[in-house]
Design a protein around this motif. Structure first.
Motif, PDB file in Angstrom:
ATOM      1  N   LEU A   1       0.825  -1.207   0.000  1.00 61.54           N
ATOM      2  CA  LEU A   1       0.000   0.000   0.000  1.00 61.54           C
ATOM      3  C   LEU A   1       0.863   1.262   0.000  1.00 61.54           C
ATOM      4  O   LEU A   1       0.532   2.262  -0.655  1.00 61.54           O
ATOM      5  CB  LEU A   1      -0.918   0.010   1.228  1.00 61.54           C
ATOM      6  N   GLY A   2       1.984   1.218   0.729  1.00 64.22           N
ATOM      7  CA  GLY A   2       2.893   2.352   0.780  1.00 64.22           C
ATOM      8  C   GLY A   2       3.513   2.645  -0.564  1.00 64.22           C
ATOM      9  O   GLY A   2       3.664   3.803  -0.954  1.00 64.22           O
ATOM     10  N   ASP A   3       3.872   1.582  -1.286  1.00 62.73           N
ATOM     11  CA  ASP A   3       4.450   1.754  -2.620  1.00 62.73           C
ATOM     12  C   ASP A   3       3.436   2.386  -3.563  1.00 62.73           C
ATOM     13  O   ASP A   3       3.773   3.289  -4.348  1.00 62.73           O
ATOM     14  CB  ASP A   3       4.899   0.391  -3.163  1.00 62.73           C
ATOM     15  N   PHE A   4       2.186   1.946  -3.471  1.00 65.92           N
ATOM     16  CA  PHE A   4       1.115   2.518  -4.293  1.00 65.92           C
ATOM     17  C   PHE A   4       0.893   3.985  -3.937  1.00 65.92           C
ATOM     18  O   PHE A   4       0.750   4.842  -4.824  1.00 65.92           O
ATOM     19  CB  PHE A   4      -0.184   1.729  -4.088  1.00 65.92           C
ATOM     20  N   THR A   5       0.884   4.294  -2.631  1.00 63.23           N
ATOM     21  CA  THR A   5       0.673   5.667  -2.172  1.00 63.23           C
ATOM     22  C   THR A   5       1.780   6.589  -2.658  1.00 63.23           C
ATOM     23  O   THR A   5       1.525   7.709  -3.110  1.00 63.23           O
ATOM     24  CB  THR A   5       0.612   5.718  -0.634  1.00 63.23           C
ATOM     25  N   PHE A   6       3.031   6.105  -2.567  1.00 58.55           N
ATOM     26  CA  PHE A   6       4.156   6.935  -3.007  1.00 58.55           C
ATOM     27  C   PHE A   6       4.059   7.249  -4.500  1.00 58.55           C
ATOM     28  O   PHE A   6       4.355   8.370  -4.927  1.00 58.55           O
ATOM     29  CB  PHE A   6       5.482   6.252  -2.711  1.00 58.55           C
ATOM     30  N   LYS A   7       3.661   6.268  -5.292  1.00 57.39           N
ATOM     31  CA  LYS A   7       3.524   6.496  -6.728  1.00 57.39           C
ATOM     32  C   LYS A   7       2.455   7.545  -7.015  1.00 57.39           C
ATOM     33  O   LYS A   7       2.600   8.364  -7.932  1.00 57.39           O
ATOM     34  CB  LYS A   7       3.181   5.185  -7.440  1.00 57.39           C
ATOM     35  N   GLN A   8       1.371   7.527  -6.215  1.00 55.00           N
ATOM     36  CA  GLN A   8       0.322   8.527  -6.379  1.00 55.00           C
ATOM     37  C   GLN A   8       0.837   9.921  -6.035  1.00 55.00           C
ATOM     38  O   GLN A   8       0.537  10.909  -6.725  1.00 55.00           O
ATOM     39  CB  GLN A   8      -0.882   8.185  -5.494  1.00 55.00           C
ATOM     40  N   ILE A   9       1.620  10.012  -4.944  1.00 60.84           N
ATOM     41  CA  ILE A   9       2.198  11.296  -4.533  1.00 60.84           C
ATOM     42  C   ILE A   9       3.168  11.799  -5.601  1.00 60.84           C
ATOM     43  O   ILE A   9       3.169  12.983  -5.958  1.00 60.84           O
ATOM     44  CB  ILE A   9       2.920  11.151  -3.174  1.00 60.84           C
ATOM     45  N   TYR A  10       3.978  10.876  -6.119  1.00 58.66           N
ATOM     46  CA  TYR A  10       4.968  11.230  -7.142  1.00 58.66           C
ATOM     47  C   TYR A  10       4.273  11.746  -8.399  1.00 58.66           C
ATOM     48  O   TYR A  10       4.686  12.751  -8.987  1.00 58.66           O
ATOM     49  CB  TYR A  10       5.818  10.009  -7.482  1.00 58.66           C
ATOM     50  N   ASP A  11       3.215  11.075  -8.814  1.00 58.27           N
ATOM     51  CA  ASP A  11       2.483  11.494 -10.012  1.00 58.27           C
ATOM     52  C   ASP A  11       1.809  12.852  -9.810  1.00 58.27           C
ATOM     53  O   ASP A  11       1.700  13.652 -10.741  1.00 58.27           O
ATOM     54  CB  ASP A  11       1.426  10.445 -10.384  1.00 58.27           C
ATOM     55  N   ALA A  12       1.347  13.097  -8.570  1.00 57.06           N
ATOM     56  CA  ALA A  12       0.624  14.338  -8.292  1.00 57.06           C
ATOM     57  C   ALA A  12       1.555  15.535  -8.114  1.00 57.06           C
ATOM     58  O   ALA A  12       1.234  16.648  -8.565  1.00 57.06           O
ATOM     59  CB  ALA A  12      -0.233  14.166  -7.033  1.00 57.06           C
ATOM     60  N   LEU A  13       2.714  15.331  -7.494  1.00 57.36           N
ATOM     61  CA  LEU A  13       3.598  16.445  -7.161  1.00 57.36           C
ATOM     62  C   LEU A  13       4.790  16.599  -8.095  1.00 57.36           C
ATOM     63  O   LEU A  13       5.395  17.664  -8.157  1.00 57.36           O
ATOM     64  CB  LEU A  13       4.113  16.292  -5.717  1.00 57.36           C
ATOM     65  N   GLY A  14       5.152  15.528  -8.776  1.00 54.83           N
ATOM     66  CA  GLY A  14       6.335  15.585  -9.619  1.00 54.83           C
ATOM     67  C   GLY A  14       7.587  15.195  -8.856  1.00 54.83           C
ATOM     68  O   GLY A  14       7.549  15.004  -7.634  1.00 54.83           O
ATOM     69  N   ASP A  15       8.697  15.113  -9.545  1.00 52.69           N
ATOM     70  CA  ASP A  15       9.937  14.597  -8.973  1.00 52.69           C
ATOM     71  C   ASP A  15      10.476  15.468  -7.841  1.00 52.69           C
ATOM     72  O   ASP A  15      10.656  15.011  -6.712  1.00 52.69           O
ATOM     73  CB  ASP A  15      10.989  14.453 -10.079  1.00 52.69           C
ATOM     74  N   ASP A  16      10.738  16.748  -8.120  1.00 49.86           N
ATOM     75  CA  ASP A  16      11.391  17.627  -7.147  1.00 49.86           C
ATOM     76  C   ASP A  16      10.564  17.819  -5.881  1.00 49.86           C
ATOM     77  O   ASP A  16      11.073  17.668  -4.762  1.00 49.86           O
ATOM     78  CB  ASP A  16      11.683  18.999  -7.783  1.00 49.86           C
ATOM     79  N   LEU A  17       9.294  18.147  -6.030  1.00 48.92           N
ATOM     80  CA  LEU A  17       8.451  18.432  -4.873  1.00 48.92           C
ATOM     81  C   LEU A  17       8.206  17.179  -4.039  1.00 48.92           C
ATOM     82  O   LEU A  17       8.189  17.244  -2.799  1.00 48.92           O
ATOM     83  CB  LEU A  17       7.119  19.032  -5.322  1.00 48.92           C
ATOM     84  N   SER A  18       8.048  16.037  -4.694  1.00 51.54           N
ATOM     85  CA  SER A  18       7.816  14.794  -3.955  1.00 51.54           C
ATOM     86  C   SER A  18       9.042  14.420  -3.131  1.00 51.54           C
ATOM     87  O   SER A  18       8.912  13.898  -2.010  1.00 51.54           O
ATOM     88  CB  SER A  18       7.444  13.652  -4.911  1.00 51.54           C
ATOM     89  N   VAL A  19      10.242  14.681  -3.653  1.00 52.46           N
ATOM     90  CA  VAL A  19      11.474  14.410  -2.909  1.00 52.46           C
ATOM     91  C   VAL A  19      11.558  15.301  -1.679  1.00 52.46           C
ATOM     92  O   VAL A  19      11.909  14.840  -0.581  1.00 52.46           O
ATOM     93  CB  VAL A  19      12.715  14.617  -3.807  1.00 52.46           C
ATOM     94  N   VAL A  20      11.222  16.589  -1.835  1.00 46.12           N
ATOM     95  CA  VAL A  20      11.252  17.527  -0.713  1.00 46.12           C
ATOM     96  C   VAL A  20      10.249  17.112   0.361  1.00 46.12           C
ATOM     97  O   VAL A  20      10.569  17.101   1.565  1.00 46.12           O
ATOM     98  CB  VAL A  20      10.948  18.968  -1.193  1.00 46.12           C
ATOM     99  N   VAL A  21       9.035  16.773  -0.057  1.00 46.43           N
ATOM    100  CA  VAL A  21       8.002  16.331   0.886  1.00 46.43           C
ATOM    101  C   VAL A  21       8.464  15.082   1.628  1.00 46.43           C
ATOM    102  O   VAL A  21       8.299  14.972   2.852  1.00 46.43           O
ATOM    103  CB  VAL A  21       6.673  16.050   0.146  1.00 46.43           C
ATOM    104  N   GLN A  22       9.074  14.163   0.901  1.00 45.57           N
ATOM    105  CA  GLN A  22       9.573  12.928   1.496  1.00 45.57           C
ATOM    106  C   GLN A  22      10.653  13.220   2.534  1.00 45.57           C
ATOM    107  O   GLN A  22      10.640  12.657   3.640  1.00 45.57           O
ATOM    108  CB  GLN A  22      10.122  12.015   0.399  1.00 45.57           C
ATOM    109  N   MET A  23      11.590  14.099   2.201  1.00 43.45           N
ATOM    110  CA  MET A  23      12.662  14.460   3.132  1.00 43.45           C
ATOM    111  C   MET A  23      12.111  15.110   4.398  1.00 43.45           C
ATOM    112  O   MET A  23      12.545  14.807   5.520  1.00 43.45           O
ATOM    113  CB  MET A  23      13.645  15.414   2.450  1.00 43.45           C
TER     114      MET A  23
END
Length: 199
Positions: free
Chosen positions: A28-50
């Motif tokens: 479920l976490g892998d699916f959620t991360f892919k959704q976040i990545y698709d919604a925010l894009g590469d740079d913003l998703s990395v910042v949010v993750q950090m």
């Protein structure tokens, strides 16, 4: 209360349900991360993750500090939900989740650091195992350098072996102290990485 601590051990039924929850949580976490990545894009998703990793590490430090009264929860449903939540969180954050797992087990289950560490390893093994299986199925892991995988496996085994030797020779208090020092080190490292990424 003291006798309850003294009798703590690894319950195989709990470990199994924790593992099942971790597998589902990891997927479920892998699916959620892919959704976040698709919604925010590469740079913003990395910042949010950090940022989320840094917040989780701070919470882990607070959870292992002894300032929170343990809840002493028990039962297979508790272990399943713990595995589900921690497996999901670790995969979304892109980390193994060790510090978060241990802090949660200390607070939720009222465990000592040694059994909390073992349950944490079980959670990481199954949640990340689910992620690896998904990567194999999608063949995305084929892009990873095989030599790097071998080095990671060897160093992980060596680190686990050395950790077990040290753990058997020092007190619970010193183990907890070392744990907090490692979390602080990782927190500083992640904060530096975030600043470097933003700059």
């Amino acid at each position: 209360m003291q006798s309850r601590h003294a009798e703590q051990h690894i319950n195989m039924k709990y470990a199994i349900w924790l593992g099942i929850g971790s597998v589902i949580g990891g997927a479920l976490g892998d699916f959620t991360f892919k959704q976040i990545y698709d919604a925010l894009g590469d740079d913003l998703s990395v910042v949010v993750q950090m940022v989320l990793v840094i917040i989780s590490l701070i919470l882990s430090l607070y959870g292992s500090s002894g300032h929170i009264q343990p809840l002493y929860l028990a039962g297979t449903s508790v272990m399943f939900m713990s595995g589900l939540g921690l497996g999901w969180l670790a995969t979304v954050l892109g980390i193994g989740g060790g510090p978060i797992n241990i802090a949660c087990f200390l607070v939720l289950l009222g465990l000592e650091i040694r059994p909390a560490t073992i349950y944490s390893i079980i959670t990481i093994f199954f949640s990340q195992g689910a992620k690896i299986i998904q990567a194999l199925a999608s063949k995305s892991i084929m892009n990873v350098d095989p030599l790097m995988i071998i080095v990671i496996i060897i160093t992980a085994l060596l680190g686990g072996w050395l950790g077990a030797i040290i753990s058997n020779r020092i007190t619970e208090k010193r183990i907890l102290m070392l744990f907090n020092l490692v979390v602080v080190f990782v927190l500083i490292l992640d904060a530096g990485n975030l600043i470097g990424y933003l700059v």
